[in-house]
Design an enzyme around this catalytic site. Structure first.
Site, PDB file in Angstrom:
ATOM      1  CG  ASP A 191       6.023  -8.389  -1.722  1.00  0.00           C
ATOM      2  OD1 ASP A 191       5.561  -7.286  -1.390  1.00  0.00           O
ATOM      3  OD2 ASP A 191       6.704  -8.557  -2.749  1.00  0.00           O
TER       4      ASP A 191
ATOM      5  CG  ASP B 250       4.595  -1.372  -3.687  1.00  0.00           C
ATOM      6  OD1 ASP B 250       5.075  -0.233  -3.747  1.00  0.00           O
ATOM      7  OD2 ASP B 250       4.403  -2.073  -4.692  1.00  0.00           O
TER       8      ASP B 250
HETATM    9  N1  GLY Z   1       3.633  -4.660  -4.933  1.00  0.00           N
HETATM   10  C1  GLY Z   1       3.916  -4.723  -6.309  1.00  0.00           C
HETATM   11  C2  GLY Z   1       2.933  -4.010  -7.141  1.00  0.00           C
HETATM   12  O1  GLY Z   1       2.070  -3.317  -6.665  1.00  0.00           O
HETATM   13  O2  GLY Z   1       3.023  -4.159  -8.353  1.00  0.00           O
END
Ligand code: GLY
Length: 384
Positions: free
Chosen positions: A111, A171
């Site tokens: 992330d 994501d």
């Molecule tokens: N990237 C985690 C979410 O979208 O909840």
């Protein structure tokens, strides 16, 4: 002919000027609400939990800098500075960005794009401070340490090792922006190549025939084969989790921005078509948290809508198709009309009614910091 052309140019300039003034006014209107969050955040900070994320039982919930959502609040402060033109946002933007500095060395998460690009990335874009750029380059190095040559993708999560060997979530497309930028800053093409490989392998494995995407693909790191196709935050393995579709749309649009490879533009347009023509599309275009969750009383996800709106503004620009811009604008207007927190409420979050992780019974119908971040980004993009 010459006269008509100069009149046209003048009209464009006047319209752009008026639009800029309108956006500035909109940012000014948002100031009391964001100021409230800025005031409340320190009061909720304990044990390094400095960064507002959501409301829990009506109370502000902060998280530590290694949380995937930490960069959005500093990002919001930078966007407030950009949108309002008011220098008073600079000091808090810098202060919250600084608090994230050590995450440049974090190799335990995919992330880093969300975390570091929203904070340091906006900081660098708006100030040109090369110290910010250096942090971004180190963050990109940390991120590519999670790339595996055999699978051709960057590992998303380290948790649930009983369930997955090498999980990659849709994501993760969002984190590629940091890598494309790192190549621009350094001239080192290895970041770019990894981003492209990740985007290509994801394109091959994450999408269904109807252009919706799985949430999690688990790879075998020894062979590169796909082991499982599943969900984690969606309704079912075969369902279309709303925010996942939005991440995919935004991710392939940004890949086209950097590479100009038509297949990414085509993929972004296919995802846009999936979202915009979905039979379960809601009248206000703010989707249910999952397109396949049954019934009409499912919680909505304003965060999916704000990510989609922002992505569609860029897709309109890159594809030259104004229909995307019209849809982006409609979503943005509906969020502003029907999903805004009442003034002075919700600890200063701008939008209400997002859904974070419904299967875990977590963050249902609440404000989420990333909904606000992409809402502001969409507002800024609407003036381009
Ligand atoms: N990237 C985690 C979410 O979208 O909840």
């Amino acid at each position: 002919m010459k006269k008509t052309f100069s009149i046209l140019l003048m009209t464009v300039a006047i319209t752009a000027h008026a639009q800029k003034a309108t956006i500035k006014k909109q940012f000014k209107n948002l100031e009391p609400q964001v100021s409230l969050l800025l005031k409340e955040a320190p009061a909720a900070a304990q044990n390094g939990r400095n960064f507002p994320r959501t409301l829990e039982n009506g109370k502000l919930k902060n998280v530590v800098s290694r949380d995937w959502t930490s960069g959005f609040f500093p990002g919001i402060l930078w966007l407030m500075y950009e949108g309002s033109g008011d220098k008073k946002w600079l000091a808090p933007a810098k202060e919250y960005t600084e608090m994230m500095r050590k995450e440049q060395f974090n190799k335990g998460t995919h992330d880093l794009g969300f975390m570091m690009f929203c904070s340091f990335g906006n900081g660098y874009r708006l100030t040109g401070d090369t110290a910010y750029r250096n942090v971004l380059v180190q963050a990109a190095r940390s991120l590519v340490s999670r790339f595996n040559q055999t699978t051709g993708v960057i590992r998303s999560w380290d948790h649930h090792q009983d369930l997955w060997k090498f999980p990659v979530i849709i994501d993760n497309m969002m984190n590629l922006e940091l890598l494309f930028e790192a190549t621009k800053y350094t001239g080192d093409s290895s970041f770019y190549k990894i981003a492209v490989r990740h985007a290509d392998v994801t394109l091959k494995n994450h999408f269904r025939a109807d252009n919706s995407s799985y949430h999690v693909i688990d790879y075998d790191p020894e062979t590169g084969q796909v082991r499982k196709k599943m969900t984690h935050q969606g309704y079912a393995d075969e369902s279309a989790w709303a925010r996942g579709q939005a991440w995919g749309l935004y991710g392939y649009t940004l890949c086209y921005r950097y590479t100009k490879d038509k297949k990414y533009l085509e993929q972004a347009e296919k995802i846009a078509a999936y979202i915009l023509n979905h039979p379960r599309k809601t009248t206000d275009l703010v989707p249910y948290w999952d397109y396949d969750a049954p019934g009409d009383d499912q919680p909505r996800d304003a965060s999916a809508a704000s990510v989609t709106s922002s992505a569609l503004f860029e897709l309109a620009e890159l594809s030259g198709k104004s229909a995307y811009r019209a849809q982006a604008k409609l979503i943005l207007e509906n969020l502003g009309k029907f999903y805004r927190s009442a003034a002075g409420s919700n600890s200063g979050f701008i939008l209400a009614h997002s859904t974070g992780h419904l299967p875990a019974k977590s963050e249902i119908d609440v404000p989420l910091i990333y909904a606000d971040y992409y809402y502001l980004e969409a507002l800024l993009r609407s003036r381009r």
